[in-house]
Design a protein around this motif. Structure first.
Motif, PDB file in Angstrom:
ATOM      1  N   ALA A  58      52.706 -71.319  51.590  1.00 22.96           N
ATOM      2  CA  ALA A  58      52.721 -70.505  52.814  1.00 22.96           C
ATOM      3  C   ALA A  58      54.155 -70.165  53.225  1.00 22.96           C
ATOM      4  CB  ALA A  58      52.010 -71.244  53.943  1.00 22.96           C
ATOM      5  N   ILE A  59      55.045 -71.163  53.157  1.00 22.93           N
ATOM      6  CA  ILE A  59      56.448 -70.924  53.521  1.00 22.93           C
ATOM      7  C   ILE A  59      57.077 -69.924  52.548  1.00 22.93           C
ATOM      8  CG2 ILE A  59      58.742 -71.976  53.743  1.00 22.93           C
ATOM      9  CD1 ILE A  59      57.300 -74.563  54.642  1.00 22.93           C
ATOM     10  N   THR A  60      56.802 -70.114  51.254  1.00 26.79           N
ATOM     11  CA  THR A  60      57.308 -69.177  50.239  1.00 26.79           C
ATOM     12  C   THR A  60      56.763 -67.774  50.490  1.00 26.79           C
ATOM     13  OG1 THR A  60      57.417 -70.976  48.619  1.00 26.79           O
ATOM     14  CG2 THR A  60      57.490 -68.738  47.753  1.00 26.79           C
ATOM     15  N   GLY A  61      55.512 -67.698  50.935  1.00 24.63           N
ATOM     16  CA  GLY A  61      54.888 -66.410  51.225  1.00 24.63           C
ATOM     17  C   GLY A  61      55.541 -65.669  52.385  1.00 24.63           C
ATOM     18  N   MET A  62      56.289 -66.398  53.202  1.00 26.75           N
ATOM     19  CA  MET A  62      56.984 -65.778  54.337  1.00 26.75           C
ATOM     20  C   MET A  62      58.382 -65.278  53.976  1.00 26.75           C
ATOM     21  SD  MET A  62      56.016 -68.321  57.475  1.00 26.75           S
ATOM     22  CE  MET A  62      54.313 -68.542  57.997  1.00 26.75           C
ATOM     23  N   TYR A  63      58.882 -65.694  52.816  1.00 27.42           N
ATOM     24  CA  TYR A  63      60.214 -65.233  52.399  1.00 27.42           C
ATOM     25  C   TYR A  63      60.264 -63.703  52.367  1.00 27.42           C
ATOM     26  CZ  TYR A  63      61.413 -70.013  50.881  1.00 27.42           C
ATOM     27  OH  TYR A  63      61.685 -71.358  50.837  1.00 27.42           O
ATOM     28  N   SER A  64      61.419 -63.166  52.622  1.00 26.65           N
ATOM     29  CA  SER A  64      61.696 -61.722  52.750  1.00 26.65           C
ATOM     30  C   SER A  64      61.321 -61.200  54.131  1.00 26.65           C
ATOM     31  CB  SER A  64      60.970 -60.884  51.686  1.00 26.65           C
ATOM     32  OG  SER A  64      61.352 -61.295  50.394  1.00 26.65           O
ATOM     33  N   ASN A  65      60.620 -62.043  54.929  1.00 28.20           N
ATOM     34  CA  ASN A  65      60.197 -61.608  56.267  1.00 28.20           C
ATOM     35  C   ASN A  65      60.623 -62.581  57.358  1.00 28.20           C
ATOM     36  OD1 ASN A  65      58.202 -59.166  55.850  1.00 28.20           O
ATOM     37  ND2 ASN A  65      57.713 -60.645  54.244  1.00 28.20           N
ATOM     38  N   ILE A  66      61.522 -63.520  57.022  1.00 26.49           N
ATOM     39  CA  ILE A  66      61.925 -64.543  57.995  1.00 26.49           C
ATOM     40  C   ILE A  66      62.583 -63.914  59.227  1.00 26.49           C
ATOM     41  CG2 ILE A  66      63.373 -66.562  58.401  1.00 26.49           C
ATOM     42  CD1 ILE A  66      60.957 -67.138  56.600  1.00 26.49           C
ATOM     43  N   ALA A  67      63.480 -62.947  59.018  1.00 32.37           N
ATOM     44  CA  ALA A  67      64.143 -62.290  60.147  1.00 32.37           C
ATOM     45  C   ALA A  67      63.118 -61.546  61.011  1.00 32.37           C
ATOM     46  CB  ALA A  67      65.215 -61.322  59.644  1.00 32.37           C
ATOM     47  N   LYS A  68      62.201 -60.856  60.360  1.00 30.64           N
ATOM     48  CA  LYS A  68      61.148 -60.116  61.076  1.00 30.64           C
ATOM     49  C   LYS A  68      60.288 -61.066  61.901  1.00 30.64           C
ATOM     50  CE  LYS A  68      57.204 -57.038  60.126  1.00 30.64           C
ATOM     51  NZ  LYS A  68      56.436 -56.369  59.039  1.00 30.64           N
ATOM     52  N   LEU A  69      59.897 -62.188  61.312  1.00 33.17           N
ATOM     53  CA  LEU A  69      59.047 -63.166  61.991  1.00 33.17           C
ATOM     54  C   LEU A  69      59.793 -63.851  63.140  1.00 33.17           C
ATOM     55  CD1 LEU A  69      57.428 -64.709  58.790  1.00 33.17           C
ATOM     56  CD2 LEU A  69      56.173 -63.501  60.582  1.00 33.17           C
ATOM     57  N   THR A  70      61.076 -64.097  62.949  1.00 30.71           N
ATOM     58  CA  THR A  70      61.880 -64.737  63.993  1.00 30.71           C
ATOM     59  C   THR A  70      62.097 -63.792  65.162  1.00 30.71           C
ATOM     60  OG1 THR A  70      63.024 -65.955  62.231  1.00 30.71           O
ATOM     61  CG2 THR A  70      63.989 -66.084  64.409  1.00 30.71           C
ATOM     62  N   ASN A  71      62.092 -62.493  64.895  1.00 29.94           N
ATOM     63  CA  ASN A  71      62.325 -61.489  65.932  1.00 29.94           C
ATOM     64  C   ASN A  71      61.051 -61.042  66.642  1.00 29.94           C
ATOM     65  OD1 ASN A  71      65.177 -60.243  66.348  1.00 29.94           O
ATOM     66  ND2 ASN A  71      65.105 -60.725  64.167  1.00 29.94           N
ATOM     67  N   HIS A  72      59.940 -61.695  66.362  1.00 35.18           N
ATOM     68  CA  HIS A  72      58.669 -61.307  66.985  1.00 35.18           C
ATOM     69  C   HIS A  72      58.194 -62.405  67.934  1.00 35.18           C
ATOM     70  CE1 HIS A  72      54.495 -59.976  67.414  1.00 35.18           C
ATOM     71  NE2 HIS A  72      54.883 -58.817  66.905  1.00 35.18           N
ATOM     72  N   LYS A  73      57.731 -62.026  69.109  1.00 44.42           N
ATOM     73  CA  LYS A  73      57.394 -63.022  70.136  1.00 44.42           C
ATOM     74  C   LYS A  73      56.222 -63.928  69.741  1.00 44.42           C
ATOM     75  CE  LYS A  73      54.414 -59.995  72.939  1.00 44.42           C
ATOM     76  NZ  LYS A  73      54.175 -59.481  74.310  1.00 44.42           N
ATOM     77  N   PHE A  74      55.306 -63.438  68.916  1.00 43.09           N
ATOM     78  CA  PHE A  74      54.174 -64.282  68.509  1.00 43.09           C
ATOM     79  C   PHE A  74      54.562 -65.272  67.414  1.00 43.09           C
ATOM     80  CE2 PHE A  74      51.213 -60.556  69.779  1.00 43.09           C
ATOM     81  CZ  PHE A  74      51.189 -61.006  71.089  1.00 43.09           C
ATOM     82  N   SER A  75      55.323 -64.794  66.434  1.00 47.99           N
ATOM     83  CA  SER A  75      55.643 -65.640  65.282  1.00 47.99           C
ATOM     84  C   SER A  75      56.907 -66.474  65.454  1.00 47.99           C
ATOM     85  CB  SER A  75      55.765 -64.776  64.019  1.00 47.99           C
ATOM     86  OG  SER A  75      56.613 -63.670  64.248  1.00 47.99           O
ATOM     87  N   ASN A  76      57.738 -66.154  66.447  1.00 50.15           N
ATOM     88  CA  ASN A  76      58.986 -66.903  66.647  1.00 50.15           C
ATOM     89  C   ASN A  76      58.753 -68.411  66.840  1.00 50.15           C
ATOM     90  OD1 ASN A  76      61.048 -68.122  68.727  1.00 50.15           O
ATOM     91  ND2 ASN A  76      62.172 -66.487  67.719  1.00 50.15           N
ATOM     92  N   PRO A  77      57.809 -68.828  67.716  1.00 51.48           N
ATOM     93  CA  PRO A  77      57.567 -70.271  67.873  1.00 51.48           C
ATOM     94  C   PRO A  77      57.036 -70.920  66.584  1.00 51.48           C
ATOM     95  CG  PRO A  77      56.591 -69.038  69.680  1.00 51.48           C
ATOM     96  CD  PRO A  77      56.982 -68.036  68.645  1.00 51.48           C
TER      97      PRO A  77
END
Length: 269
Positions: A105-124
């Motif tokens: 799952a963590i590997t599946g998030m690679y390439s999108n870490i900045a996008k996920l960190t910049n979103h209010k739902f996925s940041n936490p």
């Protein structure tokens, strides 16, 4: 037909929620799993009521069912994490699906870490993963995506901190520092800084930045000192913000933490 499935699934879910279902939880989970077998779990995870059902299955189902649901969710993990209700499903997946699924799952998030960190739902969610579930290498890979887009698709095990990014070429320093500053400034403007990944990158930036750039970041984080002092690296970054700031900024910082003094004094960091 979909309505009938929803009604049956909700009924099984309500039974599963009851404490008296302790002895029959495996049977109920098996029935739910069979009922939803042909469903698209990624779509279910984005719906309020259905997401609760998936969360319950990830928590209480036998391991083979948890693993199968996890495998179905992983190809869509980024979209699910960005969803208002899906983020809770991903959180349950991290907690209950086991190490192998968690790492996928963590590997599946690679390439999108900045996008996920910049979103209010996925940041936490990113905060929770970085703090509790990511390995040392995975933490470094997550940080790399906040440094610069150069690491969006290509990770480097030798890059363990911001200073490592220009070890082989000093000419890259300015561009990487500007990119990191832009990311941190954007996160501060969105008030998405109560996050351990952000704290780690902020501390590294403050330690490497020239005076003018450092002052600009400090100005962006003046009102956020109480929030960033919630982790070990964040509290160190907060101290540096205070040490390197001018008298006017220090007064603003003290004003911003005024309502949080008792909590800060009692916090482990």
């Amino acid at each position: 037909e979909l309505y009938d499935v929803d009604v049956k699934a909700k009924k099984l879910y309500e039974e599963l929620k009851m404490k008296s279902a302790k002895d029959s939880k495996e049977r109920l989970c098996q029935e739910l799993y069979k009922l939803l077998d042909s469903s698209d779990y990624s779509k279910l995870s984005k719906s309020h009521d259905r997401a609760r059902i998936i969360q319950m299955m990830l928590k209480k189902a036998p391991q083979n069912i948890k693993t199968d649901i996890g495998e179905r969710l992983i190809p869509h993990i980024v979209d699910i994490a960005l969803s208002k209700y899906g983020k809770f499903v991903v959180s349950r997946l991290m907690l209950y699906c086991g190490k192998e699924i968690r790492e996928k799952a963590i590997t599946g998030m690679y390439s999108n870490i900045a996008k996920l960190t910049n979103h209010k739902f996925s940041n936490p969610l990113i905060d929770m993963i970085f703090l509790n579930h990511a390995s040392v290498d995975q933490k470094n890979f997550m940080k790399q995506e906040l440094y610069t887009d150069l690491y969006k698709n290509d990770k480097n095990k030798q890059v363990k901190c911001l200073g490592d990014t220009w070890k082989d070429s000093e000419m890259m320093k300015k561009g990487i520092m500007n990119s990191t500053k832009m990311q941190l400034t954007k996160l501060a403007s969105k008030n998405l800084i109560d996050n351990s990944l952000v704290h780690a990158v902020l501390l590294e930036y403050l330690e490497e930045a020239e005076e003018q750039d450092r002052n600009e970041i400090i100005t962006a984080f003046i009102g956020h000192l109480a929030a960033i002092a919630s982790t070990k690296q964040g509290s160190r970054a907060a101290v540096l913000c205070y040490l390197y700031s001018v008298a006017k900024e220090r007064r603003a910082m003290l004003k911003s933490i005024k309502d949080h003094v008792e909590k800060l004094c009692m916090h482990e960091h």
